[in-house]
Scaffold this active site. Sequence first.
Site, PDB file in Angstrom:
ATOM      1  N   LYS A 150     -17.381  33.476   3.357  1.00 21.48           N
ATOM      2  CA  LYS A 150     -18.151  34.391   4.206  1.00 21.48           C
ATOM      3  C   LYS A 150     -18.047  35.802   3.653  1.00 21.48           C
ATOM      4  O   LYS A 150     -16.997  36.203   3.153  1.00 21.48           O
ATOM      5  CB  LYS A 150     -17.636  34.324   5.640  1.00 21.48           C
ATOM      6  CG  LYS A 150     -18.132  33.061   6.325  1.00 21.48           C
ATOM      7  CD  LYS A 150     -17.251  32.678   7.457  1.00 21.48           C
ATOM      8  CE  LYS A 150     -15.872  32.421   6.923  1.00 21.48           C
ATOM      9  NZ  LYS A 150     -14.867  32.462   7.958  1.00 21.48           N
ATOM     10  N   GLU A 176     -19.822  20.109   8.435  1.00 25.75           N
ATOM     11  CA  GLU A 176     -18.922  20.595   9.503  1.00 25.75           C
ATOM     12  C   GLU A 176     -19.695  20.909  10.780  1.00 25.75           C
ATOM     13  O   GLU A 176     -20.931  20.991  10.765  1.00 25.75           O
ATOM     14  CB  GLU A 176     -18.184  21.846   9.015  1.00 25.75           C
ATOM     15  CG  GLU A 176     -19.127  22.971   8.639  1.00 25.75           C
ATOM     16  CD  GLU A 176     -18.607  24.334   9.028  1.00 25.75           C
ATOM     17  OE1 GLU A 176     -18.105  24.483  10.154  1.00 25.75           O
ATOM     18  OE2 GLU A 176     -18.740  25.245   8.195  1.00 25.75           O
TER      19      GLU A 176
HETATM   20  N1  PSU Z   1     -19.426  30.146   7.682  1.00 28.98           N
HETATM   21  C1  PSU Z   1     -20.511  30.310   8.472  1.00 28.98           C
HETATM   22  N2  PSU Z   1     -20.418  29.989   9.766  1.00 28.98           N
HETATM   23  C2  PSU Z   1     -19.263  29.458  10.273  1.00 28.98           C
HETATM   24  C3  PSU Z   1     -18.122  29.263   9.430  1.00 28.98           C
HETATM   25  C4  PSU Z   1     -18.278  29.624   8.147  1.00 28.98           C
HETATM   26  O1  PSU Z   1     -21.559  30.762   8.035  1.00 28.98           O
HETATM   27  O2  PSU Z   1     -19.242  29.177  11.465  1.00 28.98           O
HETATM   28  C5  PSU Z   1     -16.887  28.628   9.976  1.00 28.98           C
HETATM   29  C6  PSU Z   1     -16.530  27.412   9.107  1.00 28.98           C
HETATM   30  O3  PSU Z   1     -16.333  26.319   9.964  1.00 28.98           O
HETATM   31  C7  PSU Z   1     -15.235  27.796   8.451  1.00 28.98           C
HETATM   32  C8  PSU Z   1     -14.629  28.671   9.500  1.00 28.98           C
HETATM   33  O4  PSU Z   1     -14.439  26.688   8.150  1.00 28.98           O
HETATM   34  O5  PSU Z   1     -15.742  29.451   9.935  1.00 28.98           O
HETATM   35  C9  PSU Z   1     -13.510  29.494   8.962  1.00 28.98           C
HETATM   36  O6  PSU Z   1     -12.856  30.092  10.008  1.00 28.98           O
HETATM   37  P1  PSU Z   1     -11.548  30.955   9.728  1.00 28.98           P
HETATM   38  O7  PSU Z   1     -12.049  32.159   8.993  1.00 28.98           O
HETATM   39  O8  PSU Z   1     -11.025  31.246  11.109  1.00 28.98           O
HETATM   40  O9  PSU Z   1     -10.627  30.091   8.917  1.00 28.98           O
END
Ligand code: PSU
Length: 290
Positions: A139, A5
Amino acid sequence: MVALESTIIAHGMPFPVNLETALAVERIIEEQGAVPATVGILGGCLIAGLSSAQIECIATGKGVLKACERDLPLAVAGKLNAATTAGASIAIAAAAGIRVFVTGGIGGVGPSAARDFDISADLPAIAHYPVIAVCAGTKAFMDVAATLEYLETLRVPVATWRSEEFPLFYCARSGCKSGWVVQSANEIAGVFAARLDLGMSGGLLVGVPLPEEHSLPEAEVRPAMDLALQKASQQGITGKALTPFLLAAIHEATAGRSLGANIALIKNNARVGAEIAVAVGLHTQKKRTV
Ligand code: PSU
Ligand code: MN
């Protein structure tokens, strides 16, 4: 092939470590005998397999949008530059016929989802597309137990790599059992093939604990996360801005140690993901010859 990604590049890490890490991760995948394909959107074109120059464009560009899956039509019609989240990258990877996707941490069920419905669109994407997603957990500021429950609801098999426990991103252990411990890439390839044979479309999730020497003590990470969450709530940060905000705040509160762990875990995931991609490739070949 292994899809990667780009939100982690544009919104998850500061420049220049974001660029260095993105390129290093591609090299690791190549060294394992697989082909990396970083996913992103440039001028409204969905790309699986950005060139190094295009990755640099995402890493340094101002105003690069964070595109989750619902933003894809907006980015295409508006001819925008955008970094794709895990979920959006999986959707594009699936369209390109790529079966394995690697990230650092996926989005998950937020800590107050019961009240605010903050559940990442990454989860339904993993459930929907026939792609194996490899991560070091959700996360760390997500509700891990609720995320695993929700993945069961979505019918996603969840494996943990050579560990009983699902990993907690910066920490190797979350206290949550997965119920499916895998020892080899071949085992994952076999289950993935069986899932497709059964006519069950959709993916698998593999949680890979980061190597013990890079794992941060929960006693250090928890207060940093609590502080970050408190700051976000005080400043009214919500929606897609929340994850980048929290990552940066935790980075600051741990004096950069969280970033070091983040780099180590994505590299480790790339190694495991490439191994799985090679196993999936061999499995498919074997099937063709039978
Ligand atoms: N984990 C990380 N860094 C990131 C992300 C996840 O260590 O930048 C990003 C990924 O692209 C994941 C997104 O798909 O955060 C999820 O965002 P949200 O919680 O808004 O769905
Ligand atoms: Mn969210």
